[in-house]
Design a protein around this motif. Structure first.
Motif, PDB file in Angstrom:
ATOM      1  N   ASP A 115       0.515  -1.231  -0.080  1.00  0.00           N
ATOM      2  CA  ASP A 115       0.166  -0.109  -0.067  1.00  0.00           C
ATOM      3  C   ASP A 115       0.723   1.185  -0.051  1.00  0.00           C
ATOM      4  O   ASP A 115       0.558   2.293  -0.281  1.00  0.00           O
ATOM      5  N   ALA A 116       2.067   1.226   0.253  1.00  0.00           N
ATOM      6  CA  ALA A 116       2.972   2.171   0.130  1.00  0.00           C
ATOM      7  C   ALA A 116       3.252   2.903  -1.203  1.00  0.00           C
ATOM      8  O   ALA A 116       3.215   2.199  -1.993  1.00  0.00           O
ATOM      9  N   GLU A 117       3.374   4.300  -1.085  1.00  0.00           N
ATOM     10  CA  GLU A 117       3.448   4.951  -2.279  1.00  0.00           C
ATOM     11  C   GLU A 117       4.769   4.410  -2.947  1.00  0.00           C
ATOM     12  O   GLU A 117       5.038   4.201  -4.261  1.00  0.00           O
ATOM     13  N   THR A 118       5.989   4.247  -2.196  1.00  0.00           N
ATOM     14  CA  THR A 118       7.256   3.846  -2.816  1.00  0.00           C
ATOM     15  C   THR A 118       7.416   2.174  -2.364  1.00  0.00           C
ATOM     16  O   THR A 118       7.262   1.852  -1.188  1.00  0.00           O
ATOM     17  N   LEU A 119       7.530   1.158  -3.269  1.00  0.00           N
ATOM     18  CA  LEU A 119       7.620  -0.024  -3.078  1.00  0.00           C
ATOM     19  C   LEU A 119       9.082  -0.445  -2.258  1.00  0.00           C
ATOM     20  O   LEU A 119      10.192  -0.114  -2.746  1.00  0.00           O
ATOM     21  N   THR A 131       1.181  -0.109 -10.839  1.00  0.00           N
ATOM     22  CA  THR A 131       1.341   1.105 -10.351  1.00  0.00           C
ATOM     23  C   THR A 131       1.016   1.097  -8.856  1.00  0.00           C
ATOM     24  O   THR A 131       0.547   0.145  -8.579  1.00  0.00           O
ATOM     25  N   PRO A 132       1.675   1.983  -8.276  1.00  0.00           N
ATOM     26  CA  PRO A 132       1.492   2.204  -6.688  1.00  0.00           C
ATOM     27  C   PRO A 132      -0.234   2.105  -6.366  1.00  0.00           C
ATOM     28  O   PRO A 132      -0.508   1.341  -5.541  1.00  0.00           O
ATOM     29  N   GLU A 133      -0.879   2.720  -6.861  1.00  0.00           N
ATOM     30  CA  GLU A 133      -2.598   2.704  -6.852  1.00  0.00           C
ATOM     31  C   GLU A 133      -3.005   1.344  -7.010  1.00  0.00           C
ATOM     32  O   GLU A 133      -3.857   0.865  -6.386  1.00  0.00           O
ATOM     33  N   GLN A 134      -2.556   0.519  -8.349  1.00  0.00           N
ATOM     34  CA  GLN A 134      -2.902  -0.840  -8.408  1.00  0.00           C
ATOM     35  C   GLN A 134      -2.398  -1.860  -7.267  1.00  0.00           C
ATOM     36  O   GLN A 134      -3.263  -2.819  -7.229  1.00  0.00           O
ATOM     37  N   ARG A 135      -1.420  -1.488  -7.112  1.00  0.00           N
ATOM     38  CA  ARG A 135      -0.967  -2.348  -5.929  1.00  0.00           C
ATOM     39  C   ARG A 135      -1.743  -2.442  -4.668  1.00  0.00           C
ATOM     40  O   ARG A 135      -1.693  -3.584  -4.027  1.00  0.00           O
ATOM     41  N   LYS A 136      -2.517  -1.514  -4.416  1.00  0.00           N
ATOM     42  CA  LYS A 136      -3.360  -1.461  -3.252  1.00  0.00           C
ATOM     43  C   LYS A 136      -4.187  -2.380  -2.989  1.00  0.00           C
ATOM     44  O   LYS A 136      -4.978  -2.922  -2.189  1.00  0.00           O
TER      45      LYS A 136
END
Length: 298
Positions: free
Chosen positions: A78-82, A278-283
């Motif tokens: 959920d973090a912006e930076t993986l 993308t960061p949003e998709q990872r959520k």
């Protein structure tokens, strides 16, 4: 829906429901149906009940550790930076926990085999089936599948009464095959379509995602074939009296080594999927335990 995407969904569904789900499908909390078809004596039932209760108690704390790792992994995704290093470390932890459960199941399986007679051991699960949790729950009835089975049964009964020609029989068989394919497609879309939709993949991402799943399925096929062959050889070991525990343990070691090859492949696939998003998709991406062993943590 494009043909390519549909094929990808079918492959994804098979990997998850037959491959990934099949490998570590259940936890130790269900009611086991071990005695089905084995004609166990009352004494055997009591001994095996004790073994299974002990297994359940030992597995429970490991499942709690998996849940903790899952929550930590959720925060990483959920973090912006993986944090790739932390993510991989958590995945490795999960693989370690799965191996811990396999070890506990191995010991329980060997103890159960000692309780059974050679004839009963031949009818019972192989170590592959036990290590992957197939002894836990009865398969739930699927109303749609029941309807299909009844429809096919009625067709076959009617065909028998009508004394069909060979050509007519082939036409009927083709119709049955088509019905089964329709059912499989429906069930797989129902089980896996949510993931494609939930991640909101672009067309380019869909193509890459499907290719990853296909590659994974192809890589696993050879391993699963070896596992099935090992299960046949294992039946010869357990059919002898007295039971050769050393030979049985060696067979189980082979099974565990092959299952770890599968886990390694799935880990790589999961990391590739993570990098695709993308960061949003990872959520919206399930944690790795979904791909390694969906159903183990409920």
């Amino acid at each position: 829906m494009s043909r390519k995407l549909l094929i990808g969904l079918i492959i994804l569904g098979l990997v998850i429901s037959l491959g990934i789900g099949g490998i570590y499908a259940y936890n130790e909390m269900g009611k086991n149906s071990l005695d089905k078809g084995l004609n166990l004596t009352d004494e055997q039932k009591e001994e095996i009940k004790g073994i299974m209760e002990d297994l359940r108690d030992k597995v429970k704390p490991v499942l709690e550790k998996i849940k903790t790792a899952r929550d930590e992994e959720r925060a990483v995704l959920d973090a912006e930076t993986l944090d790739e290093s932390k993510l991989e470390n958590l995945i490795n932890k999960n693989i370690g926990y799965i191996n811990e459960i396999m070890g506990l199941r191995e010991d329980a399986f060997v103890e159960i085999e000692k309780v059974l007679t050679p004839e009963q051991r031949e009818k019972y699960l192989s170590s592959l089936g036990f290590l992957t949790g197939r002894y836990i729950r009865k398969r739930e009835k699927n109303p749609a599948e029941e309807r299909l089975r009844n429809r096919i049964r009625d067709w076959l009964l009617l065909a028998k009464k009508l004394n069909l020609t060979e050509e007519q029989k082939e036409t009927l068989n083709e119709l049955i095959r088509e019905e089964r394919v329709k059912f499989v497609k429906y069930e797989i879309r129902k089980k896996t379509g949510f993931l494609i939709k939930k991640l909101e993949l672009t067309d380019e991402q869909k193509d890459s995602f499907i290719e990853m799943i296909k590659t994974e399925a192809e890589n696993e096929r050879g391993i699963l074939k070896e596992l099935k062959e090992n299960a046949k050889n294992e039946k010869e070991i357990v059919s002898k009296d007295p039971l050769d525990e050393t030979a049985l343990r060696n067979s189980i070691s082979t099974v565990r080594a092959k299952l770890n090859e599968v886990l390694s492949l799935r880990k790589d696939m999961y990391l590739n999927i993570v990098h695709l998003l993308t960061p949003e998709q990872r959520k919206n991406l399930p944690t790795s335990i979904f791909f390694l062993s969906p159903g183990m943590v409920r």
